[in-house]
Write a protein that holds these residues in place. Structure first.
Motif, PDB file in Angstrom:
ATOM      1  N   CYS B 185       0.815  -1.219   0.000  1.00 38.44           N
ATOM      2  CA  CYS B 185       0.000   0.000   0.000  1.00 38.44           C
ATOM      3  C   CYS B 185       0.851   1.273   0.000  1.00 38.44           C
ATOM      4  O   CYS B 185       0.319   2.378   0.109  1.00 38.44           O
ATOM      5  N   GLY B 186       2.171   1.133  -0.091  1.00 38.71           N
ATOM      6  CA  GLY B 186       3.024   2.324  -0.175  1.00 38.71           C
ATOM      7  C   GLY B 186       3.143   3.080   1.132  1.00 38.71           C
ATOM      8  O   GLY B 186       3.373   4.291   1.131  1.00 38.71           O
ATOM      9  N   THR B 187       3.010   2.381   2.261  1.00 38.50           N
ATOM     10  CA  THR B 187       3.215   3.038   3.554  1.00 38.50           C
ATOM     11  C   THR B 187       4.538   2.541   4.147  1.00 38.50           C
ATOM     12  O   THR B 187       5.155   1.617   3.633  1.00 38.50           O
ATOM     13  N   VAL B 188       4.933   3.161   5.239  1.00 38.57           N
ATOM     14  CA  VAL B 188       6.083   2.680   6.004  1.00 38.57           C
ATOM     15  C   VAL B 188       5.548   1.748   7.088  1.00 38.57           C
ATOM     16  O   VAL B 188       4.446   1.957   7.604  1.00 38.57           O
ATOM     17  N   GLY B 189       6.294   0.698   7.426  1.00 43.35           N
ATOM     18  CA  GLY B 189       5.882  -0.185   8.511  1.00 43.35           C
ATOM     19  C   GLY B 189       7.100  -0.809   9.145  1.00 43.35           C
ATOM     20  O   GLY B 189       8.030  -1.207   8.436  1.00 43.35           O
ATOM     21  N   ILE B 190       7.121  -0.895  10.460  1.00 39.64           N
ATOM     22  CA  ILE B 190       8.278  -1.514  11.123  1.00 39.64           C
ATOM     23  C   ILE B 190       7.843  -2.648  12.032  1.00 39.64           C
ATOM     24  O   ILE B 190       6.839  -2.545  12.744  1.00 39.64           O
ATOM     25  N   LYS B 191       8.581  -3.760  11.931  1.00 37.22           N
ATOM     26  CA  LYS B 191       8.484  -4.803  12.945  1.00 37.22           C
ATOM     27  C   LYS B 191       9.645  -4.561  13.891  1.00 37.22           C
ATOM     28  O   LYS B 191      10.794  -4.730  13.512  1.00 37.22           O
ATOM     29  N   PRO B 192       9.366  -4.140  15.112  1.00 39.45           N
ATOM     30  CA  PRO B 192      10.464  -3.855  16.041  1.00 39.45           C
ATOM     31  C   PRO B 192      11.173  -5.140  16.495  1.00 39.45           C
ATOM     32  O   PRO B 192      10.692  -6.241  16.230  1.00 39.45           O
ATOM     33  N   THR B 193      12.289  -4.973  17.167  1.00 39.64           N
ATOM     34  CA  THR B 193      12.990  -6.092  17.792  1.00 39.64           C
ATOM     35  C   THR B 193      12.023  -6.842  18.700  1.00 39.64           C
ATOM     36  O   THR B 193      11.223  -6.221  19.408  1.00 39.64           O
ATOM     37  N   TYR B 194      12.096  -8.188  18.684  1.00 42.21           N
ATOM     38  CA  TYR B 194      11.240  -8.965  19.578  1.00 42.21           C
ATOM     39  C   TYR B 194      11.472  -8.502  21.023  1.00 42.21           C
ATOM     40  O   TYR B 194      12.618  -8.453  21.476  1.00 42.21           O
ATOM     41  N   GLY B 195      10.410  -8.138  21.702  1.00 39.69           N
ATOM     42  CA  GLY B 195      10.538  -7.693  23.088  1.00 39.69           C
ATOM     43  C   GLY B 195      10.596  -6.181  23.250  1.00 39.69           C
ATOM     44  O   GLY B 195      10.471  -5.674  24.360  1.00 39.69           O
ATOM     45  N   ARG B 196      10.786  -5.459  22.145  1.00 39.91           N
ATOM     46  CA  ARG B 196      10.864  -3.988  22.225  1.00 39.91           C
ATOM     47  C   ARG B 196       9.499  -3.396  22.608  1.00 39.91           C
ATOM     48  O   ARG B 196       9.411  -2.396  23.319  1.00 39.91           O
ATOM     49  N   VAL B 197       8.433  -4.035  22.081  1.00 36.02           N
ATOM     50  CA  VAL B 197       7.072  -3.554  22.335  1.00 36.02           C
ATOM     51  C   VAL B 197       6.296  -4.651  23.071  1.00 36.02           C
ATOM     52  O   VAL B 197       6.414  -5.829  22.737  1.00 36.02           O
ATOM     53  N   SER B 198       5.524  -4.251  24.045  1.00 38.41           N
ATOM     54  CA  SER B 198       4.755  -5.219  24.830  1.00 38.41           C
ATOM     55  C   SER B 198       3.728  -5.955  23.976  1.00 38.41           C
ATOM     56  O   SER B 198       3.065  -5.367  23.129  1.00 38.41           O
ATOM     57  N   ARG B 199       3.586  -7.260  24.241  1.00 35.28           N
ATOM     58  CA  ARG B 199       2.557  -8.052  23.567  1.00 35.28           C
ATOM     59  C   ARG B 199       1.319  -8.236  24.439  1.00 35.28           C
ATOM     60  O   ARG B 199       0.389  -8.956  24.057  1.00 35.28           O
ATOM     61  N   TYR B 200       1.295  -7.609  25.593  1.00 35.97           N
ATOM     62  CA  TYR B 200       0.140  -7.781  26.491  1.00 35.97           C
ATOM     63  C   TYR B 200      -1.115  -7.205  25.832  1.00 35.97           C
ATOM     64  O   TYR B 200      -1.146  -6.032  25.452  1.00 35.97           O
ATOM     65  N   GLY B 201      -2.115  -8.056  25.660  1.00 38.17           N
ATOM     66  CA  GLY B 201      -3.340  -7.602  25.000  1.00 38.17           C
ATOM     67  C   GLY B 201      -3.323  -7.763  23.495  1.00 38.17           C
ATOM     68  O   GLY B 201      -4.263  -7.373  22.812  1.00 38.17           O
ATOM     69  N   LEU B 202      -2.253  -8.344  22.969  1.00 38.59           N
ATOM     70  CA  LEU B 202      -2.197  -8.724  21.550  1.00 38.59           C
ATOM     71  C   LEU B 202      -2.664 -10.178  21.497  1.00 38.59           C
ATOM     72  O   LEU B 202      -2.059 -11.031  22.155  1.00 38.59           O
ATOM     73  N   VAL B 203      -3.726 -10.467  20.751  1.00 37.00           N
ATOM     74  CA  VAL B 203      -4.187 -11.858  20.682  1.00 37.00           C
ATOM     75  C   VAL B 203      -3.080 -12.679  20.014  1.00 37.00           C
ATOM     76  O   VAL B 203      -2.622 -12.339  18.926  1.00 37.00           O
ATOM     77  N   ALA B 204      -2.640 -13.746  20.679  1.00 36.68           N
ATOM     78  CA  ALA B 204      -1.446 -14.471  20.250  1.00 36.68           C
ATOM     79  C   ALA B 204      -1.692 -15.330  19.021  1.00 36.68           C
ATOM     80  O   ALA B 204      -2.703 -16.013  18.911  1.00 36.68           O
ATOM     81  N   TYR B 205      -0.739 -15.273  18.088  1.00 35.74           N
ATOM     82  CA  TYR B 205      -0.707 -16.229  16.967  1.00 35.74           C
ATOM     83  C   TYR B 205       0.463 -17.179  17.250  1.00 35.74           C
ATOM     84  O   TYR B 205       0.264 -18.334  17.602  1.00 35.74           O
ATOM     85  N   ALA B 206       1.698 -16.679  17.131  1.00 36.46           N
ATOM     86  CA  ALA B 206       2.873 -17.493  17.444  1.00 36.46           C
ATOM     87  C   ALA B 206       3.742 -16.655  18.387  1.00 36.46           C
ATOM     88  O   ALA B 206       4.429 -15.734  17.952  1.00 36.46           O
ATOM     89  N   SER B 207       3.699 -16.993  19.653  1.00 36.27           N
ATOM     90  CA  SER B 207       4.232 -16.099  20.684  1.00 36.27           C
ATOM     91  C   SER B 207       5.719 -15.799  20.577  1.00 36.27           C
ATOM     92  O   SER B 207       6.156 -14.748  21.023  1.00 36.27           O
ATOM     93  N   SER B 208       6.502 -16.694  20.014  1.00 33.08           N
ATOM     94  CA  SER B 208       7.945 -16.409  19.941  1.00 33.08           C
ATOM     95  C   SER B 208       8.283 -15.556  18.721  1.00 33.08           C
ATOM     96  O   SER B 208       9.436 -15.182  18.527  1.00 33.08           O
ATOM     97  N   LEU B 209       7.272 -15.266  17.895  1.00 36.32           N
ATOM     98  CA  LEU B 209       7.507 -14.510  16.656  1.00 36.32           C
ATOM     99  C   LEU B 209       6.741 -13.185  16.600  1.00 36.32           C
ATOM    100  O   LEU B 209       7.139 -12.267  15.885  1.00 36.32           O
TER     101      LEU B 209
END
Lengths: 95, 488
Positions: B185-209
């Motif tokens: 879609c021509g936007t910017v997007g970042i996947k931060p380092t694992y652990g940089r952003v809290s996953r609390y309240g993110l419905v889990a798919y694959a928790s180590s990823l």
């Protein structure tokens, strides 16, 4: 090792608590067979003595002092339950 | 001027100067939704009323001199993030009516900083897909051309940003689910380092990823958003304690002294010619900015995808066991035993793609197959990680395309069940290794669709990604030139 039969799919579905329709068994057997064929390439690699990685960071147990903290109130914990009695989740009779 | 077309940092400056109010900005975004949502279909739940209330509060706070860094800025959320005031469906019939009792940590952080939440945007069911087509509800179209997919699984996030239906969005990325739709879609997007952003309240798919991250109109916005959501959270035992840098300070011109690695294995992966051309042009631009280009090798590239899918699906099969029709979510009727209740609720609540991944994951973890599949994949994960560690001894960043192909037409990937999985080859290593990775628009394909450039860095080097991404963005003409879905 990449062959998978309909019986195996039905067995795995049972383990995962999924009831599959006959048509679904057919499709899943095909698709998962294809995927297993693809992932079979991992067997080309000799991984003797290679440790496993289950986590991208060093994963350690996280400890804290055993102090009482607030948690979800019962009413809130129950509010999404399909069936509840104000006290507990309600499920079909077990015994 | 149409306020919805502002970037986050432009709107922030105008709000700070008092040129506009948060209410005006929010009204413009809501009107934009009215105008284009019929074509774009990015939202599962709109929050018009809540957004206007939040905007009024934001204006009050600003007048009182208490404006947070995102005060009054309209932001959408992928429907995988728990919100106490809105349903969180995960794109699934299983959670169609789920009303979380709490906000995800990232949502709480946005709200505490004054953000105006515009609503919950669509996604592949439980984040499992690369085109948003597995969603049980609305499938978004690509704002650049509605015949094409917006990508996935954070398709609604990318589409809502590109179409001006919010100023920024939060998505989640397990194997490329932020970066690939950002690229499409021509936007910017970042996947931060694992652990940089809290996953609390993110419905889990694959928790180590899994990681949460922003999708934005430009790199400056992306740095601002990551700064707002990153940091340690005691509710997520995998979150990192390292201090969050002021990422905006890394947005400076010139890449002197930075070595950019080009993996030789990536040229054999069936990257489409026009995508490859954009990559080459972008490498030239990075070189013009002062970077040094070096060839590197990632010998296990060919095996990484197989390892990724086994690990992701194994973890998914375990995570999704919680959906049992008892505590929340869909429950099938007329079940006379607990076992029947579980299996019938799950069979009727989950869609085909989710069932497929649960089955494969269960198989890979089952007795007799565990060593051959799950254990083997976890060993190969070590090999992939070693590849990147060795590569980063020779370079500071690694550059490639985000996806071998630009956005494809609806239904195109359904003919070959493996094709859509194979297209994740360039994005999954960042999830296996935990390293941060950004997608920045590099140019257009021959059919006029955006092509994203991926930059990857060692753990916690997001600042380098922003710096290089910003330098690339400055040299690419299409950035900021967003499409007009209303004209289609």
């Amino acid at each position: 090792m990449s062959e998978i039969t309909k019986n195996e799919i039905e067995y795995v579905a049972r383990l995962a608590r999924l009831d599959l329709q006959p048509q679904e068994v057919e499709t899943m057997t095909n698709h998962i067979g294809l995927m297993l064929n693809y992932v079979a390439k991992l067997q080309e690699l000799d991984t003797t003595d290679i440790p496993i990685t289950t986590h991208s960071q060093e994963a350690n147990n996280v400890f804290r002092e055993d102090v009482v903290l607030s948690s979800l109130e019962r009413e809130n914990a129950l509010k999404n339950a399909p069936q509840q009695n104000g006290d507990s989740f309600v499920v079909p009779r077990i015994i | 001027m149409d306020l919805y077309s502002l970037t986050l940092h432009e709107a922030k400056e105008m709000l700070e100067r008092g040129d506009i109010t948060a209410v005006q900005l929010t009204q413009s975004v809501l009107a934009r939704m009215d105008a284009v949502e019929g074509v774009v279909k990015a939202y599962i739940t709109r929050n018009d009323e809540g957004a206007l209330t939040a905007a009024k509060q934001a204006d009050d706070l600003r007048r009182a001199g208490k404006a947070g860094i995102l005060c009054g800025l309209p932001i959408s959320l992928k429907d995988v993030l728990c919100t106490a005031d809105m349903k969180t469906t995960c794109g699934s019939k299983m959670l169609e009516n789920f009303q979380p009792p709490y906000d995800a940590t990232v949502v709480e952080k946005l709200k505490n900083k004054g953000a105006v939440i515009t609503g919950k945007v669509t996604m592949d069911e439980f984040a499992m897909g690369s085109s948003n087509e597995t969603c049980a509800f609305n499938v978004p179209t690509n704002p650049w051309n509605s015949k094409y997919v917006a990508g996935g699984s954070s398709g609604g996030s990318a589409a809502s940003v590109a179409a001006g239906e919010c100023l920024a969005s939060l998505g989640s990325d397990t194997g490329g689910s932020i970066r690939q739709p950002a690229s499409f879609c021509g936007t910017v997007g970042i996947k931060p380092t694992y652990g940089r952003v809290s996953r609390y309240g993110l419905v889990a798919y694959a928790s180590s990823l899994d990681q949460v991250g922003p999708l934005t109109k430009d790199v400056t916005d992306c740095a601002l958003m990551l700064e707002a959501i990153a940091g340690f959270d005691s509710h997520d035992s995998t979150s990192l304690k390292q201090k969050v840098p002021t990422y905006s300070e890394s947005l400076i011109d010139g890449l002197q002294g930075i070595r950019i690695g080009i993996p030789k294995e990536y040229f054999g992966l069936g990257i489409r010619d026009d995508v490859n051309k954009v990559v080459m042009d972008s490498l030239d631009k990075l070189k013009d900015a002062g970077a040094e280009l070096v060839e590197i090798s990632l010998p296990h590239t060919d095996y990484s995808l197989a390892a990724y899918y086994l690990i992701a699906m194994a973890e998914a099969s375990s995570n999704l066991a919680r959906f049992d029709g008892v505590r929340y979510g869909f429950r099938a009727e007329d079940c006379d035993s607990l076992d029947k209740l579980y299996s019938k609720s799950r069979s009727l609540g989950f869609g085909q793609e989710v069932k497929k991944r649960i089955l494969l994951g269960t198989y890979a973890l089952s007795s007799g197959y565990y060593d051959a599949y799950y254990k083997k994949a976890s060993q190969v994960r070590s090999l992939v990680r070693n590849d990147f560690n060795e590569a980063f001894a020779k370079c500071d960043l690694i550059c490639s395309a985000v996806s071998p192909v630009p956005a494809f037409e609806f239904g195109d990937m359904s003919k070959d069940p493996l094709a859509i999985y194979l297209s994740d080859i360039l994005t999954i290593p960042a999830n296996l290794t935990g390293m941060p990775s950004i997608s920045v628009p590099g140019g257009l394909s021959t059919d006029g669709l955006p092509v994203g450039i991926q930059l990857q860095a060692p753990h916690l080097k997001e600042d380098l990604l922003f710096k290089a991404g910003w330098n690339l963005e400055k040299r690419v003409e299409m950035v900021g030139n967003f499409p007009k879905p209303e004209a289609q």
